[in-house]
Design an enzyme around this catalytic site. Structure first.
Site, PDB file in Angstrom:
ATOM      1  N   SER A  24      -0.956   7.741   6.725  1.00  0.00           N
ATOM      2  CA  SER A  24      -2.074   8.519   7.256  1.00  0.00           C
ATOM      3  C   SER A  24      -3.328   8.236   6.442  1.00  0.00           C
ATOM      4  O   SER A  24      -3.280   7.574   5.404  1.00  0.00           O
ATOM      5  CB  SER A  24      -1.757  10.028   7.231  1.00  0.00           C
ATOM      6  OG  SER A  24      -1.686  10.480   5.893  1.00  0.00           O
ATOM      7  N   GLY A  25      -4.443   8.760   6.923  1.00  0.00           N
ATOM      8  CA  GLY A  25      -5.682   8.742   6.167  1.00  0.00           C
ATOM      9  C   GLY A  25      -6.146   7.364   5.729  1.00  0.00           C
ATOM     10  O   GLY A  25      -6.090   6.380   6.480  1.00  0.00           O
ATOM     11  N   TYR A  75      -5.095  18.326 -10.109  1.00  0.00           N
ATOM     12  CA  TYR A  75      -5.463  17.088  -9.415  1.00  0.00           C
ATOM     13  C   TYR A  75      -6.427  16.261 -10.277  1.00  0.00           C
ATOM     14  O   TYR A  75      -6.224  15.060 -10.475  1.00  0.00           O
ATOM     15  CB  TYR A  75      -6.111  17.436  -8.075  1.00  0.00           C
ATOM     16  CG  TYR A  75      -6.635  16.242  -7.314  1.00  0.00           C
ATOM     17  CD1 TYR A  75      -5.775  15.458  -6.545  1.00  0.00           C
ATOM     18  CD2 TYR A  75      -7.979  15.895  -7.357  1.00  0.00           C
ATOM     19  CE1 TYR A  75      -6.248  14.354  -5.847  1.00  0.00           C
ATOM     20  CE2 TYR A  75      -8.465  14.797  -6.662  1.00  0.00           C
ATOM     21  CZ  TYR A  75      -7.598  14.034  -5.912  1.00  0.00           C
ATOM     22  OH  TYR A  75      -8.062  12.943  -5.225  1.00  0.00           O
ATOM     23  N   ILE A 132       0.861  -1.188   0.000  1.00  0.00           N
ATOM     24  CA  ILE A 132       0.000   0.000   0.000  1.00  0.00           C
ATOM     25  C   ILE A 132       0.890   1.227   0.000  1.00  0.00           C
ATOM     26  O   ILE A 132       1.669   1.443   0.943  1.00  0.00           O
ATOM     27  CB  ILE A 132      -0.899   0.053   1.247  1.00  0.00           C
ATOM     28  CG1 ILE A 132      -1.667  -1.245   1.442  1.00  0.00           C
ATOM     29  CG2 ILE A 132      -1.857   1.250   1.165  1.00  0.00           C
ATOM     30  CD1 ILE A 132      -2.358  -1.345   2.795  1.00  0.00           C
ATOM     31  N   THR A 133       0.788   2.053  -1.031  1.00  0.00           N
ATOM     32  CA  THR A 133       1.557   3.303  -1.034  1.00  0.00           C
ATOM     33  C   THR A 133       0.780   4.374  -0.274  1.00  0.00           C
ATOM     34  O   THR A 133      -0.444   4.331  -0.176  1.00  0.00           O
ATOM     35  CB  THR A 133       1.852   3.790  -2.461  1.00  0.00           C
ATOM     36  OG1 THR A 133       0.627   4.145  -3.125  1.00  0.00           O
ATOM     37  CG2 THR A 133       2.594   2.733  -3.268  1.00  0.00           C
ATOM     38  N   GLY A 134       1.529   5.324   0.291  1.00  0.00           N
ATOM     39  CA  GLY A 134       0.879   6.397   1.036  1.00  0.00           C
ATOM     40  C   GLY A 134       0.102   5.873   2.228  1.00  0.00           C
ATOM     41  O   GLY A 134      -1.047   6.240   2.447  1.00  0.00           O
ATOM     42  N   ALA A 135       0.758   5.024   3.034  1.00  0.00           N
ATOM     43  CA  ALA A 135       0.030   4.320   4.095  1.00  0.00           C
ATOM     44  C   ALA A 135       0.164   4.955   5.475  1.00  0.00           C
ATOM     45  O   ALA A 135      -0.433   4.456   6.429  1.00  0.00           O
ATOM     46  CB  ALA A 135       0.513   2.866   4.162  1.00  0.00           C
TER      47      ALA A 135
END
Length: 263
Positions: A11-12, A161, A6-9
């Site tokens: 936070s959130g 974005y 999982i990338t960007g794991a």
């Protein structure tokens, strides 16, 4: 059980999904940009199951390629990739930002990085078929300007974005065609609208939904066979921007993507 990156794991949405998956018995590989935060997360996850930390700045394509190499070496059994990391629209009125490679930042992190990471990990995923790729997109989609993919004219953070998320959706559909028959599925989803995340708060938007709301769709696509080349709104099949299904648009996007990556 699967081995899931999982990338960007840290936070959130990514953090929430990581805990849900490790509690179900999956081996969870968590990526983050900050070494301290990523290692702390992996330590917390290890109190509940099997987890490992991987650090890279996705704004550097060299680091993206290194990340793929480290993951492939350490976990040749990898069978699920969740491209979750992303950069939001930024603070209202903020100017255009560049990645380490000089690309427009939202295009670099939200589109070019997952393309490069996916390509680099495809041999591993194909070897472990049935395998899954989950691209975390957005309902906010705006066709990329092929003549100005780096958005050098009339820049707007929200549009940047939406353009990056359109490109990710179109790429997903094209890749699904390429992977047909390999046992590797690839889908894209809008997890939930304006989740309570740092990205949403930075844009000065009042959250509408929770990360738990958004996690349901990611978890379903990461753990179940739901076909390939599809777009979901949460857990419901939906339609991406119509232009993302246009073969001509996808062909032009692939050409400009290869040019950007070769630059």
């Amino acid at each position: 059980m699967s081995t899931i990156l999982i990338t960007g794991a840290t936070s959130g949405l990514g953090r929430y999904v990581a805990f849900e998956l490790v509690r179900c018995g999956h081996v969870v590989l968590v990526h983050g940009r900050d070494a301290g935060r990523t290692e702390r997360l992996a330590g917390e996850l290890r109190t509940e199951g099997d987890a490992e930390a991987f650090v890279a700045d996705l704004a550097s394509l060299a680091q993206v390629r290194e990340l793929a190499g480290h993951v492939a070496d350490a976990h040749p059994e990898l069978d699920v990739l969740v491209n979750n990391a992303g950069v939001g629209s930024g603070t209202p009125g903020a100017g255009r930002e560049l990645s380490a490679d000089g690309h427009e930042l939202r295009l670099a992190v939200n589109y070019l990085a997952p393309v490069v990471l996916t390509r680099a990990l495809l041999p591993v995923l194909r070897a472990n078929a049935p395998a899954r790729i989950v691209n975390v997109g957005s309902a906010g989609q705006e066709p990329l300007d092929i003549e100005d993919p780096e958005f050098t004219r009339g820049y707007d953070g929200a549009s940047a974005y939406c353009r990056s998320k359109f490109a990710l959706a179109a790429h997903t559909f094209a890749l699904a065609g390429e992977l047909d028959g390999t046992g590797v599925s690839v889908n894209v989803l809008h997890p939930a609208t304006y989740m309570d995340t740092a990205m949403v708060r930075e844009a000065d938007v009042t959250p509408w939904s929770t990360v738990a709301d958004g996690a349901a769709g990611v978890l379903a696509l990461a753990t179940r066979d739901l076909g390939s080349g599809r777009y979901f709104d949460g857990t419901s099949p939906a339609r991406a921007h119509e232009a993302a299904y246009d073969p001509g648009v996808r062909k032009r996007l692939a050409a400009v993507t290869d040019q950007l990556l070769a630059a």
